[in-house]
Design a protein around this motif. Structure first.
Motif, PDB file in Angstrom:
ATOM      1  N   LEU A 104       1.990  -2.525   6.289  1.00  0.00           N
ATOM      2  CA  LEU A 104       1.909  -3.745   7.036  1.00  0.00           C
ATOM      3  C   LEU A 104       2.409  -4.723   6.205  1.00  0.00           C
ATOM      4  N   VAL A 105       1.755  -5.030   5.190  1.00  0.00           N
ATOM      5  CA  VAL A 105       1.758  -6.085   4.067  1.00  0.00           C
ATOM      6  C   VAL A 105       3.287  -5.893   3.418  1.00  0.00           C
ATOM      7  N   THR A 106       3.650  -4.631   3.006  1.00  0.00           N
ATOM      8  CA  THR A 106       4.922  -4.229   2.392  1.00  0.00           C
ATOM      9  C   THR A 106       5.932  -4.664   3.334  1.00  0.00           C
ATOM     10  N   ALA A 107       5.980  -4.256   4.609  1.00  0.00           N
ATOM     11  CA  ALA A 107       7.048  -4.445   5.345  1.00  0.00           C
ATOM     12  C   ALA A 107       7.152  -6.055   5.468  1.00  0.00           C
ATOM     13  N   ALA A 108       5.789  -6.874   5.652  1.00  0.00           N
ATOM     14  CA  ALA A 108       6.079  -8.285   6.037  1.00  0.00           C
ATOM     15  C   ALA A 108       6.784  -9.007   5.070  1.00  0.00           C
ATOM     16  N   LEU A 109       6.215  -8.660   3.675  1.00  0.00           N
ATOM     17  CA  LEU A 109       6.712  -9.277   2.433  1.00  0.00           C
ATOM     18  C   LEU A 109       8.338  -9.035   2.063  1.00  0.00           C
ATOM     19  N   ARG A 110       8.680  -7.590   2.351  1.00  0.00           N
ATOM     20  CA  ARG A 110      10.176  -7.362   2.163  1.00  0.00           C
ATOM     21  C   ARG A 110      10.980  -8.157   3.163  1.00  0.00           C
ATOM     22  N   ASP A 138      -2.954 -14.964   5.448  1.00  0.00           N
ATOM     23  CA  ASP A 138      -1.883 -14.955   6.604  1.00  0.00           C
ATOM     24  C   ASP A 138      -1.809 -13.690   7.291  1.00  0.00           C
ATOM     25  N   LEU A 139      -1.964 -12.685   6.792  1.00  0.00           N
ATOM     26  CA  LEU A 139      -1.941 -11.177   7.433  1.00  0.00           C
ATOM     27  C   LEU A 139      -3.261 -10.638   7.997  1.00  0.00           C
ATOM     28  N   GLY A 140      -4.256 -11.537   7.547  1.00  0.00           N
ATOM     29  CA  GLY A 140      -5.750 -10.984   7.789  1.00  0.00           C
ATOM     30  C   GLY A 140      -6.148  -9.888   7.178  1.00  0.00           C
ATOM     31  N   THR A 141      -5.808  -9.799   5.945  1.00  0.00           N
ATOM     32  CA  THR A 141      -6.562  -8.489   5.451  1.00  0.00           C
ATOM     33  C   THR A 141      -6.935  -8.868   4.085  1.00  0.00           C
ATOM     34  N   SER A 142      -7.491  -7.689   3.345  1.00  0.00           N
ATOM     35  CA  SER A 142      -8.062  -8.043   2.030  1.00  0.00           C
ATOM     36  C   SER A 142      -7.115  -8.165   0.954  1.00  0.00           C
ATOM     37  N   ARG A 143      -7.285  -8.483  -0.281  1.00  0.00           N
ATOM     38  CA  ARG A 143      -6.659  -8.449  -1.270  1.00  0.00           C
ATOM     39  C   ARG A 143      -6.062  -7.016  -1.724  1.00  0.00           C
ATOM     40  N   VAL A 144      -6.791  -6.090  -1.447  1.00  0.00           N
ATOM     41  CA  VAL A 144      -6.409  -4.787  -2.084  1.00  0.00           C
ATOM     42  C   VAL A 144      -5.318  -4.161  -1.384  1.00  0.00           C
ATOM     43  N   PRO A 145      -4.884  -4.210  -0.248  1.00  0.00           N
ATOM     44  CA  PRO A 145      -3.408  -3.592   0.213  1.00  0.00           C
ATOM     45  C   PRO A 145      -2.424  -4.792  -0.208  1.00  0.00           C
ATOM     46  N   VAL A 146      -2.831  -5.828  -0.449  1.00  0.00           N
ATOM     47  CA  VAL A 146      -1.605  -7.010  -1.164  1.00  0.00           C
ATOM     48  C   VAL A 146      -1.206  -6.378  -2.368  1.00  0.00           C
ATOM     49  N   ARG A 147      -2.392  -6.128  -3.109  1.00  0.00           N
ATOM     50  CA  ARG A 147      -2.027  -5.634  -4.501  1.00  0.00           C
ATOM     51  C   ARG A 147      -1.094  -4.490  -4.545  1.00  0.00           C
ATOM     52  N   GLU A 148      -1.418  -3.587  -3.739  1.00  0.00           N
ATOM     53  CA  GLU A 148      -0.662  -2.332  -3.564  1.00  0.00           C
ATOM     54  C   GLU A 148       0.892  -2.630  -3.399  1.00  0.00           C
ATOM     55  N   ALA A 149       1.093  -3.495  -2.307  1.00  0.00           N
ATOM     56  CA  ALA A 149       2.022  -3.876  -1.657  1.00  0.00           C
ATOM     57  C   ALA A 149       3.049  -4.542  -2.789  1.00  0.00           C
ATOM     58  N   PHE A 150       2.511  -5.180  -3.414  1.00  0.00           N
ATOM     59  CA  PHE A 150       3.039  -5.866  -4.810  1.00  0.00           C
ATOM     60  C   PHE A 150       3.727  -4.629  -5.746  1.00  0.00           C
ATOM     61  N   ARG A 151       2.920  -3.590  -5.809  1.00  0.00           N
ATOM     62  CA  ARG A 151       3.428  -2.775  -6.843  1.00  0.00           C
ATOM     63  C   ARG A 151       4.652  -2.068  -6.194  1.00  0.00           C
ATOM     64  N   ARG A 152       4.500  -1.656  -4.780  1.00  0.00           N
ATOM     65  CA  ARG A 152       5.684  -1.138  -4.208  1.00  0.00           C
ATOM     66  C   ARG A 152       6.795  -2.023  -4.161  1.00  0.00           C
ATOM     67  N   LEU A 153       6.854  -3.253  -3.945  1.00  0.00           N
ATOM     68  CA  LEU A 153       7.877  -4.185  -4.130  1.00  0.00           C
ATOM     69  C   LEU A 153       8.488  -4.241  -5.484  1.00  0.00           C
TER      70      LEU A 153
END
Length: 238
Positions: A31-37, A59-74
């Protein structure tokens, strides 16, 4: 950062929590990856802009853990840069990267369209025609860029080369910001006529099932885009 997924009735914090709790983190990363992309590709996040990990999580109502992983993907897609002790930044426009990636696209995409042409269905050909007409009528850059992307990726859809198609889509993600600059470069003078003519010629070759002509037309189309911006280095970050 953009629209909150809650606006569509989806609770980001609850993804996967009812039916598949073990998939919750993966779902949130997706979800976070798609939103940021999407925010980067449609220009809501601009080149060189810092992305706050905390802000995205809130903004996306989540913790920082999935955000960090989304950053790595992007980062692996070339859309953001991770700087130690500084954070995440939207990748800037770089002339050397632009030149290299567009040369790679010249090598990869023409053979892909040639391999695709014999296998495209009547429905896909009709959709390609509709996309060309929609591009010619589009006035908003975001709309035009989305239509252009859909047109080209659909033109490769018949190629029995799934790895190549995935590579091409990745390069399209990487070059989205350059495509936006190129649209502004042409659209600033109000002259997209050459681009439209090239799309019409390419469509005609595809509909005729002329793979060799489609391959050569696409090669020239990508090369002209590369040469257009190469004449304006001031458009890139120094």
């Amino acid at each position: 950062m953009g629209s909150n997924p809650r606006d569509s009735g989806t609770d980001p914090g609850g993804i996967g929590s009812n039916d598949a709790p073990d998939a919750s983190i993966t779902s949130r990363v997706d979800l976070v990856t798609a939103a940021l992309r999407d925010a980067i590709l449609d220009g809501r996040l601009r080149p060189g802009e810092r992305i706050s990990q905390e802000g995205v999580a809130e903004d996306l109502g989540t913790s920082r853990v999935p955000v960090r992983e989304a950053f790595r993907r992007l980062e692996s897609e070339g859309l953001i840069i991770l700087v130690p002790r500084s954070g995440a930044w939207v990748a800037k426009l770089a002339f050397d990267e632009y030149t290299e990636v567009y040369r790679i696209r010249e090598w990869l995409e023409p053979p892909a369209v040639a391999a695709s042409v014999p296998h495209l269905t009547d429905a896909q050909l009709a959709e390609l025609g509709s996309l060309v007409e929609a591009m010619e009528a589009a006035a908003e850059p975001i709309v035009w860029l989305d239509l252009d992307r859909r047109f080209h990726l659909l033109s490769y859809a018949g190629a029995p080369l799934p790895r190549l198609r995935r590579m091409i889509e990745g390069f399209w993600n990487t070059t989205q910001q350059y495509r936006r600059v190129h649209f502004d470069y042409l659209g600033g003078s109000g002259d997209l006529s050459q681009v439209h003519a090239e799309h019409r010629l390419l469509l005609s070759a595809i509909v005729r099932k002329d793979a060799a002509a489609a391959e050569e037309l696409l090669r020239m189309h990508i090369r002209r885009t590369r040469n257009d911006l190469a004449r304006s280095p001031e458009l890139f970050d120094q």
